[in-house]
Design a protein around this motif. Structure first.
Motif, PDB file in Angstrom:
ATOM      1  N   ARG A  98       0.743  -1.133   0.095  1.00  0.00           N
ATOM      2  CA  ARG A  98      -0.079  -0.063   0.132  1.00  0.00           C
ATOM      3  C   ARG A  98       0.788   1.236   0.015  1.00  0.00           C
ATOM      4  NH1 ARG A  98      -1.804  -3.506   3.777  1.00  0.00           N
ATOM      5  NH2 ARG A  98      -1.085  -1.945   5.385  1.00  0.00           N
ATOM      6  N   ILE A  99       1.070   1.984  -0.966  1.00  0.00           N
ATOM      7  CA  ILE A  99       1.810   3.144  -1.224  1.00  0.00           C
ATOM      8  C   ILE A  99       1.035   4.314  -1.554  1.00  0.00           C
ATOM      9  CG2 ILE A  99       3.784   3.968  -2.740  1.00  0.00           C
ATOM     10  CD1 ILE A  99       4.436   1.213  -3.272  1.00  0.00           C
ATOM     11  N   HIS A 100       1.278   5.478  -1.101  1.00  0.00           N
ATOM     12  CA  HIS A 100       0.720   6.771  -1.148  1.00  0.00           C
ATOM     13  C   HIS A 100       1.873   7.700  -1.601  1.00  0.00           C
ATOM     14  CE1 HIS A 100      -1.707  10.425   0.418  1.00  0.00           C
ATOM     15  NE2 HIS A 100      -1.904  10.255  -0.850  1.00  0.00           N
ATOM     16  N   ILE A 101       1.506   8.488  -2.912  1.00  0.00           N
ATOM     17  CA  ILE A 101       2.357   9.153  -3.451  1.00  0.00           C
ATOM     18  C   ILE A 101       1.563  10.511  -3.609  1.00  0.00           C
ATOM     19  CG2 ILE A 101       3.623   9.900  -5.387  1.00  0.00           C
ATOM     20  CD1 ILE A 101       3.833   6.475  -6.035  1.00  0.00           C
ATOM     21  N   PHE A 102       2.350  11.519  -2.867  1.00  0.00           N
ATOM     22  CA  PHE A 102       1.690  12.737  -2.816  1.00  0.00           C
ATOM     23  C   PHE A 102       2.644  13.957  -3.256  1.00  0.00           C
ATOM     24  CE2 PHE A 102       0.312  16.658  -0.423  1.00  0.00           C
ATOM     25  CZ  PHE A 102      -0.947  16.650  -0.781  1.00  0.00           C
ATOM     26  N   GLY A 103       2.094  14.922  -4.119  1.00  0.00           N
ATOM     27  CA  GLY A 103       2.796  15.840  -4.694  1.00  0.00           C
ATOM     28  C   GLY A 103       1.959  16.986  -5.331  1.00  0.00           C
ATOM     29  N   GLY A 104       2.939  18.017  -5.804  1.00  0.00           N
ATOM     30  CA  GLY A 104       2.355  19.075  -6.542  1.00  0.00           C
ATOM     31  C   GLY A 104       2.116  18.654  -8.084  1.00  0.00           C
ATOM     32  N   ALA A 105       1.294  19.336  -8.650  1.00  0.00           N
ATOM     33  CA  ALA A 105       1.045  19.221 -10.326  1.00  0.00           C
ATOM     34  C   ALA A 105       2.653  19.204 -10.963  1.00  0.00           C
ATOM     35  CB  ALA A 105       0.357  20.156 -10.772  1.00  0.00           C
ATOM     36  N   GLY A 106       2.743  18.344 -11.622  1.00  0.00           N
ATOM     37  CA  GLY A 106       4.078  18.302 -12.393  1.00  0.00           C
ATOM     38  C   GLY A 106       5.249  17.807 -11.743  1.00  0.00           C
ATOM     39  N   SER A 107       5.040  17.420 -10.552  1.00  0.00           N
ATOM     40  CA  SER A 107       6.200  16.870  -9.802  1.00  0.00           C
ATOM     41  C   SER A 107       6.982  15.634 -10.274  1.00  0.00           C
ATOM     42  CB  SER A 107       5.833  16.964  -8.287  1.00  0.00           C
ATOM     43  OG  SER A 107       4.931  16.071  -8.045  1.00  0.00           O
ATOM     44  N   GLY A 108       6.336  14.970 -10.835  1.00  0.00           N
ATOM     45  CA  GLY A 108       6.294  13.479 -11.450  1.00  0.00           C
ATOM     46  C   GLY A 108       5.742  12.460 -10.614  1.00  0.00           C
ATOM     47  N   LYS A 109       4.841  12.684  -9.832  1.00  0.00           N
ATOM     48  CA  LYS A 109       4.265  11.603  -8.900  1.00  0.00           C
ATOM     49  C   LYS A 109       3.419  10.661  -9.832  1.00  0.00           C
ATOM     50  CE  LYS A 109      -0.037  14.551  -8.165  1.00  0.00           C
ATOM     51  NZ  LYS A 109       0.870  15.469  -8.949  1.00  0.00           N
ATOM     52  N   THR A 110       2.870  10.757 -11.023  1.00  0.00           N
ATOM     53  CA  THR A 110       2.164   9.894 -11.918  1.00  0.00           C
ATOM     54  C   THR A 110       3.343   9.124 -12.545  1.00  0.00           C
ATOM     55  OG1 THR A 110       0.440  11.565 -12.190  1.00  0.00           O
ATOM     56  CG2 THR A 110       0.679   9.938 -13.761  1.00  0.00           C
ATOM     57  N   THR A 111       4.353   9.566 -12.915  1.00  0.00           N
ATOM     58  CA  THR A 111       5.380   8.805 -13.527  1.00  0.00           C
ATOM     59  C   THR A 111       5.677   7.791 -12.541  1.00  0.00           C
ATOM     60  OG1 THR A 111       5.987  10.481 -15.048  1.00  0.00           O
ATOM     61  CG2 THR A 111       7.760   8.880 -14.693  1.00  0.00           C
ATOM     62  N   LEU A 112       6.262   8.240 -11.135  1.00  0.00           N
ATOM     63  CA  LEU A 112       6.588   7.299 -10.281  1.00  0.00           C
ATOM     64  C   LEU A 112       5.551   6.286  -9.922  1.00  0.00           C
ATOM     65  CD1 LEU A 112       8.589   6.519  -7.876  1.00  0.00           C
ATOM     66  CD2 LEU A 112       7.543   8.218  -6.547  1.00  0.00           C
ATOM     67  N   ALA A 113       4.340   6.647  -9.658  1.00  0.00           N
ATOM     68  CA  ALA A 113       3.173   5.654  -9.402  1.00  0.00           C
ATOM     69  C   ALA A 113       3.148   4.617 -10.595  1.00  0.00           C
ATOM     70  CB  ALA A 113       1.953   6.451  -9.308  1.00  0.00           C
ATOM     71  N   ARG A 114       3.155   5.068 -11.795  1.00  0.00           N
ATOM     72  CA  ARG A 114       3.063   4.062 -12.814  1.00  0.00           C
ATOM     73  C   ARG A 114       4.284   3.106 -12.969  1.00  0.00           C
ATOM     74  NH1 ARG A 114       0.808   8.241 -17.458  1.00  0.00           N
ATOM     75  NH2 ARG A 114      -1.421   8.331 -16.627  1.00  0.00           N
ATOM     76  N   ARG A 115       5.684   3.625 -12.670  1.00  0.00           N
ATOM     77  CA  ARG A 115       6.555   2.721 -12.680  1.00  0.00           C
ATOM     78  C   ARG A 115       6.554   1.700 -11.645  1.00  0.00           C
ATOM     79  NH1 ARG A 115      11.624   6.978 -14.788  1.00  0.00           N
ATOM     80  NH2 ARG A 115      10.499   7.180 -16.941  1.00  0.00           N
ATOM     81  N   LEU A 116       6.076   2.208 -10.465  1.00  0.00           N
ATOM     82  CA  LEU A 116       6.187   1.483  -9.341  1.00  0.00           C
ATOM     83  C   LEU A 116       5.181   0.304  -9.583  1.00  0.00           C
ATOM     84  CD1 LEU A 116       6.466   3.763  -6.258  1.00  0.00           C
ATOM     85  CD2 LEU A 116       7.892   1.745  -6.917  1.00  0.00           C
ATOM     86  N   ALA A 117       3.666   0.618 -10.148  1.00  0.00           N
ATOM     87  CA  ALA A 117       2.815  -0.140 -10.311  1.00  0.00           C
ATOM     88  C   ALA A 117       3.188  -1.306 -11.384  1.00  0.00           C
ATOM     89  CB  ALA A 117       1.648   0.623 -10.760  1.00  0.00           C
ATOM     90  N   ALA A 118       3.991  -0.936 -12.382  1.00  0.00           N
ATOM     91  CA  ALA A 118       4.374  -1.651 -13.470  1.00  0.00           C
ATOM     92  C   ALA A 118       5.452  -2.779 -12.765  1.00  0.00           C
ATOM     93  CB  ALA A 118       5.066  -0.972 -14.590  1.00  0.00           C
ATOM     94  N   HIS A 119       6.371  -2.252 -12.111  1.00  0.00           N
ATOM     95  CA  HIS A 119       7.124  -3.155 -11.442  1.00  0.00           C
ATOM     96  C   HIS A 119       6.712  -4.323 -10.368  1.00  0.00           C
ATOM     97  CE1 HIS A 119      11.332  -4.366 -10.003  1.00  0.00           C
ATOM     98  NE2 HIS A 119      11.029  -3.898  -8.644  1.00  0.00           N
ATOM     99  N   LEU A 120       5.695  -3.670  -9.540  1.00  0.00           N
ATOM    100  CA  LEU A 120       5.156  -4.352  -8.355  1.00  0.00           C
ATOM    101  C   LEU A 120       3.906  -5.155  -8.819  1.00  0.00           C
ATOM    102  CD1 LEU A 120       5.582  -1.818  -5.568  1.00  0.00           C
ATOM    103  CD2 LEU A 120       7.036  -3.918  -5.730  1.00  0.00           C
ATOM    104  N   GLY A 121       3.273  -4.953  -9.948  1.00  0.00           N
ATOM    105  CA  GLY A 121       2.146  -5.336 -10.574  1.00  0.00           C
ATOM    106  C   GLY A 121       0.767  -5.015  -9.633  1.00  0.00           C
ATOM    107  N   TYR A 122       0.876  -3.927  -8.946  1.00  0.00           N
ATOM    108  CA  TYR A 122      -0.254  -3.338  -8.085  1.00  0.00           C
ATOM    109  C   TYR A 122      -1.231  -2.410  -8.901  1.00  0.00           C
ATOM    110  CZ  TYR A 122       2.639  -4.885  -4.146  1.00  0.00           C
ATOM    111  OH  TYR A 122       3.194  -5.704  -3.149  1.00  0.00           O
ATOM    112  N   PRO A 123      -2.384  -2.246  -8.818  1.00  0.00           N
ATOM    113  CA  PRO A 123      -2.998  -1.215  -9.258  1.00  0.00           C
ATOM    114  C   PRO A 123      -2.641   0.142  -9.110  1.00  0.00           C
ATOM    115  CG  PRO A 123      -4.243  -2.265  -7.607  1.00  0.00           C
ATOM    116  CD  PRO A 123      -3.078  -2.962  -7.547  1.00  0.00           C
ATOM    117  N   CYS A 124      -2.776   1.088  -9.863  1.00  0.00           N
ATOM    118  CA  CYS A 124      -2.070   2.420  -9.743  1.00  0.00           C
ATOM    119  C   CYS A 124      -3.706   3.180  -9.873  1.00  0.00           C
ATOM    120  CB  CYS A 124      -1.033   2.790 -10.906  1.00  0.00           C
ATOM    121  SG  CYS A 124      -0.672   4.642 -10.562  1.00  0.00           S
ATOM    122  N   ILE A 125      -3.819   3.970  -8.766  1.00  0.00           N
ATOM    123  CA  ILE A 125      -4.838   4.916  -8.749  1.00  0.00           C
ATOM    124  C   ILE A 125      -4.607   6.393  -8.681  1.00  0.00           C
ATOM    125  CG2 ILE A 125      -7.207   5.246  -7.594  1.00  0.00           C
ATOM    126  CD1 ILE A 125      -5.745   2.049  -6.814  1.00  0.00           C
TER     127      ILE A 125
END
Length: 91
Positions: free
Chosen positions: A8-35
């Motif tokens: 269970r991972i929570h990624i928080f940050g401002g617009a344009g900070s890279g949180k979506t990229t980080l979340a998607r890469r972690l999700a792909a690596h771990l096989g978890y749903p990215c919301i």
């Protein structure tokens, strides 16, 4: 630390900070749903009602594994309390 420890991972940050990229890469690596909570808060007709948003967040949190990324504060306390890891992404 095993991969299962990251369920269970929570990624928080401002617009344009890279949180979506980080979340998607972690999700792909771990096989978890990215919301992306923007998808929960906003529908085709505009902002989703509070009751529906809360129900959606509770449903997400009830899953055994997830990666949630957001930039707004709504529901943040509940998500923090259920996350094993929290990343604050700054730029």
């Amino acid at each position: 630390m095993e991969i299962g420890d990251w369920e269970r991972i929570h990624i928080f940050g401002g617009a344009g900070s890279g949180k979506t990229t980080l979340a998607r890469r972690l999700a792909a690596h771990l096989g978890y749903p990215c919301i992306d909570l923007d998808g929960v808060a906003w529908g085709a007709a505009g902002k989703v009602g509070l009751r529906e948003r809360k129900t959606a967040v509770f449903n997400i949190l009830s899953q055994p594994s997830w990666i949630i990324e957001q930039h707004h504060n709504e529901g943040i306390g509940l998500i923090y309390m259920n996350a094993r890891f929290v990343f604050l992404v700054l730029y």
